[in-house]
Design a protein around this motif. Sequence first.
Motif, mmCIF file in Angstrom:
data_model
loop_
_atom_site.group_PDB
_atom_site.id
_atom_site.type_symbol
_atom_site.label_atom_id
_atom_site.label_comp_id
_atom_site.label_asym_id
_atom_site.label_seq_id
_atom_site.Cartn_x
_atom_site.Cartn_y
_atom_site.Cartn_z
ATOM 1 N N ARG A 137 1.127 -1.131 0.296
ATOM 2 C CA ARG A 137 -0.255 -0.017 -0.099
ATOM 3 C C ARG A 137 0.919 1.302 0.110
ATOM 4 O O ARG A 137 0.527 2.079 0.437
ATOM 5 C CB ARG A 137 -0.436 -0.060 1.235
ATOM 6 N N TYR A 138 1.874 1.438 -0.113
ATOM 7 C CA TYR A 138 2.652 2.471 -0.701
ATOM 8 C C TYR A 138 3.507 3.163 -1.481
ATOM 9 O O TYR A 138 3.273 4.184 -2.022
ATOM 10 C CB TYR A 138 4.273 1.882 -0.360
ATOM 11 N N ARG A 139 2.287 2.664 -3.026
ATOM 12 C CA ARG A 139 2.222 3.781 -4.481
ATOM 13 C C ARG A 139 1.501 4.480 -4.338
ATOM 14 O O ARG A 139 0.013 4.602 -3.891
ATOM 15 C CB ARG A 139 1.975 2.727 -5.258
ATOM 16 N N ASN A 140 2.069 5.954 -4.542
ATOM 17 C CA ASN A 140 0.801 7.231 -4.886
ATOM 18 C C ASN A 140 0.375 7.541 -6.021
ATOM 19 O O ASN A 140 -0.438 8.272 -5.781
ATOM 20 C CB ASN A 140 1.564 8.584 -3.852
ATOM 21 N N LYS A 141 1.370 6.593 -7.099
ATOM 22 C CA LYS A 141 0.198 6.559 -8.001
ATOM 23 C C LYS A 141 0.241 5.458 -9.314
ATOM 24 O O LYS A 141 1.049 4.408 -9.054
ATOM 25 C CB LYS A 141 1.993 7.817 -9.314
ATOM 26 N N ASN A 214 -2.350 10.311 -5.074
ATOM 27 C CA ASN A 214 -2.803 10.243 -4.463
ATOM 28 C C ASN A 214 -2.028 10.371 -3.265
ATOM 29 O O ASN A 214 -0.610 10.989 -3.789
ATOM 30 C CB ASN A 214 -2.490 8.512 -3.123
ATOM 31 N N ALA A 215 -2.028 11.550 -2.431
ATOM 32 C CA ALA A 215 -1.278 12.404 -2.225
ATOM 33 C C ALA A 215 -1.780 11.733 0.073
ATOM 34 O O ALA A 215 -2.619 12.409 0.148
ATOM 35 C CB ALA A 215 -1.271 13.861 -1.723
ATOM 36 N N VAL A 221 -7.100 12.873 -3.535
ATOM 37 C CA VAL A 221 -7.012 11.918 -4.841
ATOM 38 C C VAL A 221 -7.224 12.287 -6.288
ATOM 39 O O VAL A 221 -8.053 13.450 -6.641
ATOM 40 C CB VAL A 221 -8.402 10.983 -5.446
ATOM 41 N N MET A 222 -6.070 12.569 -7.495
ATOM 42 C CA MET A 222 -6.897 13.327 -8.543
ATOM 43 C C MET A 222 -6.751 11.990 -9.476
ATOM 44 O O MET A 222 -5.689 11.134 -9.572
ATOM 45 C CB MET A 222 -5.647 13.717 -8.940
ATOM 46 N N VAL A 223 -7.577 11.701 -10.696
ATOM 47 C CA VAL A 223 -7.995 11.184 -11.838
ATOM 48 C C VAL A 223 -7.831 11.775 -12.697
ATOM 49 O O VAL A 223 -8.518 12.638 -13.169
ATOM 50 C CB VAL A 223 -9.463 10.124 -11.793
ATOM 51 N N ASP A 279 0.328 17.816 -1.448
ATOM 52 C CA ASP A 279 1.546 17.121 -0.275
ATOM 53 C C ASP A 279 2.352 17.649 0.273
ATOM 54 O O ASP A 279 2.749 18.288 0.060
ATOM 55 C CB ASP A 279 1.660 15.512 -1.670
ATOM 56 N N SER A 280 2.975 16.391 1.351
ATOM 57 C CA SER A 280 3.834 17.146 1.953
ATOM 58 C C SER A 280 4.897 16.225 2.607
ATOM 59 O O SER A 280 4.446 15.287 2.094
ATOM 60 C CB SER A 280 3.360 17.648 3.477
ATOM 61 N N VAL A 281 6.575 16.527 2.898
ATOM 62 C CA VAL A 281 7.055 15.229 2.709
ATOM 63 C C VAL A 281 7.757 15.771 4.193
ATOM 64 O O VAL A 281 7.737 16.920 4.152
ATOM 65 C CB VAL A 281 8.181 15.804 2.121
ATOM 66 N N SER A 282 7.868 15.441 5.080
ATOM 67 C CA SER A 282 8.396 15.179 6.589
ATOM 68 C C SER A 282 9.361 14.634 6.184
ATOM 69 O O SER A 282 10.507 13.357 5.663
ATOM 70 C CB SER A 282 7.902 14.722 7.795
ATOM 71 N N LEU A 283 10.745 15.173 7.700
ATOM 72 C CA LEU A 283 12.021 15.122 7.322
ATOM 73 C C LEU A 283 11.848 13.648 8.696
ATOM 74 O O LEU A 283 11.185 13.653 9.514
ATOM 75 C CB LEU A 283 12.799 15.618 7.868
ATOM 76 N N ARG A 284 12.993 12.944 8.328
ATOM 77 C CA ARG A 284 13.252 11.374 9.346
ATOM 78 C C ARG A 284 14.767 11.436 10.293
ATOM 79 O O ARG A 284 15.500 12.277 9.100
ATOM 80 C CB ARG A 284 13.015 10.348 8.336
#
Length: 485
Positions: A137-141, A214-215, A221-223, A279-284
């Motif tokens: 369930r990891y893919r966003n496209k 998907n973000a 969601v964009m189709v 979408d948003s990306v966080s650092l780790r």
Amino acid sequence: MAMLDKLDKLDKNDVIELTIEDMGSDGAGVGRYEGMTFFVKDAVTGDKVMARITKMKKNYGFARLEKMLKPSEHRVIPECELHSRCGGCQISVLAYGQQLAYKQKKVQETLNRIGGFAPELTERIFEPAAGMDYPYRYRNKAQFPIGTGKDGKLVAGFYAARTHSIIPVSDCRLGPLVNREVLLAVLAYMEENHVEPYDETRGTGLVRHVLIRNAFATNEVMVCLVINGRRLPAQDKLIAALRGVEGLTGILVNQNRKNTNVILGDVTQLIYGRDYIMDSVSLRDCGSPDFPRTGESVDYRISPQSFYQVNPEQTEKLYSLVLEYAGLTGKETVWDLYCGIGTISLFLAQRAGKVYGVESVPQAIEDARKNAAQNGIVNAEFFEGKAEDVLPQFYQSEDADVDALHPDVIVVDPPRKGCDERCLEAMIQMRPERIVYVSCDPATLARDLKILCDGGYELKRGRVVDQFCHTVHVETIVSIQRKTS
Ligand code: SAH
């Protein structure tokens, strides 16, 4: 099935017994028979098999699994029942830990073979591959081809391995559950309004692909329907069918009337909502084995044509590693080549004096500039063009203040074909302290690193970040340092 007499010449259709010792870059098992190497589809390291030869070359051959004599201890039953037919996941029968080991070995061996780096060096500098706790369930496209099934009914799915026949897949385990809802809604709309699927052999019909983005941070969601024509009939019916999908922010129609394998055409029209997702990306924290989030984040807008990393969780790890490998203190000048929508650039900008991004897709550059503004980042500048054109032009123009432009760090993240030689030459001339190379193809990574290291750099750190679990694709990050002497 007659066992082969050892004295016979090996031929197509002969059945041989082998133990699989390794796996090739396309995921096929590799074993030896009478000194000859065979690539056996669907077999994994540790399997003992009978295999039927499908093709013979002078020094090697191809075979397919005929009978399993003793399965490898690394075999597992994949979550997806279609794994042996669908061409998407090539190594899902291998336990996930072994998939990571396979990828890391592949990268190291490629750096040894093509890059000429000593095995002791790659063994020493490579850190353990960064994998996922839950590799599904990891893919966003996702891009689902639409067609007609054997029973004449409409199907959405994936291409079977090495073919263009569509296997119906309503729930691909690599993508989110909402995709199933989208596909069912699109198929129902097509059925009810007699909208034909595209037939690639005849070039007739209308709907070719459904592309879903998907973000994950915002659930948007964009189709996008890719069609072989100018417009979609009963558009309002499609909108009505999809409106109930949770998080739907936009529906687009892309025109692709060419007889080609390229999915998207040049013209995209918005028919509902907006033409991008946020979408948003966080650092780790890369120092910790489970990469906890640090709280720092950047928001991004993503247009349908722009490149965006497909695995958000692993992207956060990858970008955090880019920052760590870049070793910034706040003052540096950094170039981010192949920057896409500025994803890496904007993280770099928060730790550097100045960041220059270069990207060839105009829409992505437009997104990058908007993303910088949206995040209040003022020290990032973006150039549209090919890295191999922009860098030499920039450095060789008459009014270029070469000292002020001298970069401390260059980050590159090219597509599979790697960097153009002119780009590598320009990088060597720019003499940055460090280069961080993010790669989605070990062979071109090895080729390019060899050129850069011959130009005065040495390999410092490396790590596989598994962005494409269950597939043979490998993402690697490497840092090289300018030699002091
Ligand atoms: N770093 C970005 C994008 C990486 S993908 C991210 O992490 O999201 C590679 C990008 O390189 C794509 O956006 C592609 O459009 C761009 N690209 C391809 N060839 C290029 C070239 N010759 N010069 C500059 N950019 C290029």
